[in-house]
Write an enzyme that holds these catalytic residues in place. Structure first.
Site, PDB file in Angstrom:
ATOM      1  N   ASP A   1      -3.606   2.640  -5.172  1.00 50.36           N
ATOM      2  CA  ASP A   1      -2.519   2.470  -4.354  1.00 50.36           C
ATOM      3  C   ASP A   1      -2.200   1.252  -3.756  1.00 50.36           C
ATOM      4  O   ASP A   1      -1.611   1.311  -2.907  1.00 50.36           O
ATOM      5  CB  ASP A   1      -2.431   3.838  -3.522  1.00 50.36           C
ATOM      6  CG  ASP A   1      -3.252   3.517  -1.960  1.00 50.36           C
ATOM      7  OD1 ASP A   1      -4.339   2.864  -2.012  1.00 50.36           O
ATOM      8  OD2 ASP A   1      -2.657   4.174  -1.143  1.00 50.36           O
ATOM      9  N   GLU A   2      -3.092   0.258  -4.116  1.00 52.10           N
ATOM     10  CA  GLU A   2      -2.495  -1.056  -3.449  1.00 52.10           C
ATOM     11  C   GLU A   2      -2.594  -2.098  -4.322  1.00 52.10           C
ATOM     12  O   GLU A   2      -3.167  -2.531  -5.486  1.00 52.10           O
ATOM     13  CB  GLU A   2      -3.773  -1.490  -2.636  1.00 52.10           C
ATOM     14  CG  GLU A   2      -3.713  -0.549  -1.442  1.00 52.10           C
ATOM     15  CD  GLU A   2      -5.102  -1.122  -0.219  1.00 52.10           C
ATOM     16  OE1 GLU A   2      -5.669  -2.190  -0.287  1.00 52.10           O
ATOM     17  OE2 GLU A   2      -5.798  -0.012   0.007  1.00 52.10           O
TER      18      GLU A   2
ATOM     19  N   ASP B   1       0.834  -0.995  -0.302  1.00 51.59           N
ATOM     20  CA  ASP B   1      -0.079   0.064   0.099  1.00 51.59           C
ATOM     21  C   ASP B   1       0.861   1.292  -0.188  1.00 51.59           C
ATOM     22  O   ASP B   1       1.664   1.410   0.919  1.00 51.59           O
ATOM     23  CB  ASP B   1      -0.874   0.184   1.259  1.00 51.59           C
ATOM     24  CG  ASP B   1      -1.885   1.196   1.309  1.00 51.59           C
ATOM     25  OD1 ASP B   1      -3.140   0.903   1.390  1.00 51.59           O
ATOM     26  OD2 ASP B   1      -1.445   2.425   1.352  1.00 51.59           O
TER      27      ASP B   1
END
Ligand code: DCP
Ligand code: CA
Ligand code: CA
Length: 360
Positions: free
Chosen positions: A104-105, A4
Site C-alpha cells: 500500500d505504498e 500511502d
C-alpha cells in the site's frame, strides 16, 4: 513523494461493499484457535475512534466496539493485492522513477517531471489522487519532500486523504517538534531509552552530538539517527522490478584472439541487449565485458560513461574497446564472451507526456 493508501485493507472492503462506509470496520487475522482469537490487521477511521487499531487482540477490539453497530471481516489478501496492482498501474507511468513498497505504498521520484518545483509536485499529487479515485475508487495520503525520509514522515502527519509538502527550507521547523518515534527505526524500546536521556523530539535528537549517539546506539544506528533527525537521507528511489543489469553470453565457434571475430559475436549479443533496453525504456551508464578464456579462467573489463544513454553505437564502440584492452592484457584465447549493461535508469521520454497532460 510517498503515497500511502489510507486504512487500506478496510478501504478495500468498503469498496466492494459501500454499505460498510458508515460503520466501524475491523479486518482481523483470525488464528482459528477460538472464535475471537487473533489480531486486528487494520480498521477504518470510524473504528479507530473507539481505540481499535492494527495489532491489538481481536477480543479487545470486540470489547471496545461492544454495543456499536460494527463489522468484523477476515483478511482477504488476494483481493487487496488485486486492488493494489490496479492503483500501482495508474501511478507507475507518472514518475521518473517508481518504487512500490509493500502492498500500500509507493515512492515516486518526480524531480525531473516537475523541474524540481514543489508546487508542481503538489499539483501532480492532486491529479494522481483524482485519477486513482476515479479509476479505482481508493483514497490515499501523500507526503512530498526533498528525500524519501521527509516524504514518508510528511505523509504520516495528515491522514486520511492528506497532502503534505515539506520544502527544503522547511525541513528543520517541520521535523524539530515531532516525537522521535516518527523516525523509522525508533520503536518502543529505543524511544524509551531516548526519553531517559531527555531526547523526546526529533529536534532534541538533532542537537545530540553524533559521537554520543554512536557511543549509545552503535555506529550504524547512531549515524542514522544523527542524519535522519537533521533531515539527511540520500537513498535513491529505486525502480520496482527493474533489472540491475542486462547481460548476454555466448560460446565462440572456436577459441580465438581475433578482435574481429569476437566483435562479430558481441554484435549479436549487443543487438539482443539493445532490444531489451528499448522494450523497457531504459538507459545504461555502465558497460561490461566478460571473457571465459581457454583455460576456463574468467576476465572482466568495464567502463562507466559520463551520461546514461541507450545508444547501440556507443555500446558497440565501447565493447570493442574493452575486448581490445582485455586481449592486450591477456595471452590466452577467448572461449566464451559476454556483454553487460548496468546502472540502468528510466528513459525520460514520459516527461513531455506528463507536462502536456498537466497543461490540458
Ligand atoms: N497491516 C497488518 N498488520 C499491521 C499493520 C498493517 O496486517 N500490524 C496491513 C493492514 C493495512 C496494511 O497492512 O491495511 C497497510 O498498513 P498501514 O500501516 O499503511 O495501515 P493502514 O493502511 O491500514 O492505515 P493508514 O491509513 O494509517 O495508512
Ligand atoms: Ca496505509
Ligand atoms: Ca503503509
Amino acid at each position: 513523494m510517498l503515497l500511502d493508501f489510507d486504512y487500506f485493507f478496510a478501504q478495500c472492503e468498503e469498496l466492494r461493499n459501500p454499505s460498510l462506509r458508515d460503520k466501524p470496520v475491523v479486518i482481523g487475522v483470525y488464528s482459528g484457535r477460538t472464535e475471537d482469537s487473533g489480531a486486528v490487521s487494520t480498521a477504518n477511521y470510524l473504528a479507530r475512534h473507539y481505540g481499535v487499531k492494527s495489532g491489538i487482540p481481536l477480543f479487545l477490539a470486540k470489547k471496545r466496539l461492544e454495543n456499536v453497530d460494527s463489522v468484523f471481516l477476515p483478511v482477504d489478501y488476494e483481493y487487496y493485492e488485486e486492488i493494489s496492482d490496479r492503483i500501482m498501474q495508474v501511478l507507475n507511468s507518472h514518475a521518473d522513477v517508481f518504487e512500490q513498497v509493500g502492498v500500500d505504498e509507493a515512492y515516486l521520484d518526480v524531480t525531473k517531471k516537475t523541474q524540481g518545483s514543489f508546487e508542481k509536485a503538489g499539483e501532480l499529487a492532486t491529479t494522481l489522487k483524482q485519477l486513482v479515485k476515479n479509476q479505482v475508487g481508493v483514497i490515499f495520503s501523500v507526503g512530498i519532500g526533498p528525500n524519501k525520509l521527509l516524504a514518508k514522515i510528511a505523509c504520516d502527519v495528515n491522514k486520511p486523504d492528506g497532502l503534505t509538502t515539506v520544502k527544503p527550507e522547511e525541513v528543520e521547523s517541520f521535523l524539530n517538534p515531532l516525537p522521535v518515534d516518527r523516525l523509522i527505526g525508533v520503536g518502543r524500546k529505543i524511544s524509551q531509552k531516548m526519553s531517559d536521556l531527555s531526547i523526546r523530539t526529533i529536534g532534541d535528537l538533532s542537537r545530540c552530538d553524533v559521537q554520543r549517539l554512536v557511543a549509545i546506539f552503535g555506529k550504524t544506528l547512531g549515524v542514522y539517527f544523527h542524519n535522519a533527525s537533521n533531515g539527511v537521507d540520500n537513498e535513491p528511489v529505486k525502480e520496482t522490478g527493474q533489472a540491475e543489469s542486462i547481460s548476454r553470453i555466448a560460446t565462440l565457434k572456436q577459441n580465438t584472439r581475433d578482435l574481429a571475430l569476437i566483435s562479430e559475436k558481441a554484435g549479436v549479443l549487443i543487438g539482443d541487449i539493445h532490444r531489451e533496453l528499448l522494450q523497457n525504456d531504459l538507459n545504461y551508464r555502465q558497460i561490461g565485458v566478460i571473457a571465459v578464456l581457454s583455460d576456463l579462467t574468467i576476465r572482466n573489463r568495464s567502463q562507466t560513461l559520463e551520461q546514461p544513454t541507450n545508444s547501440v553505437e556507443t555500446l558497440r564502440d565501447e565493447v570493442r574497446l574493452l575486448f581490445d584492452k582485455l586481449l592486450n592484457e591477456e595471452t590466452s584465447e577467448a572461449r566464451r564472451i559476454g556483454v553487460k549493461v548496468s546502472q540502468l535508469s528510466k528513459n525520460d521520454k514520459n516527461q513531455r507526456q506528463l507536462t502536456s497532460y498537466l497543461q490540458n
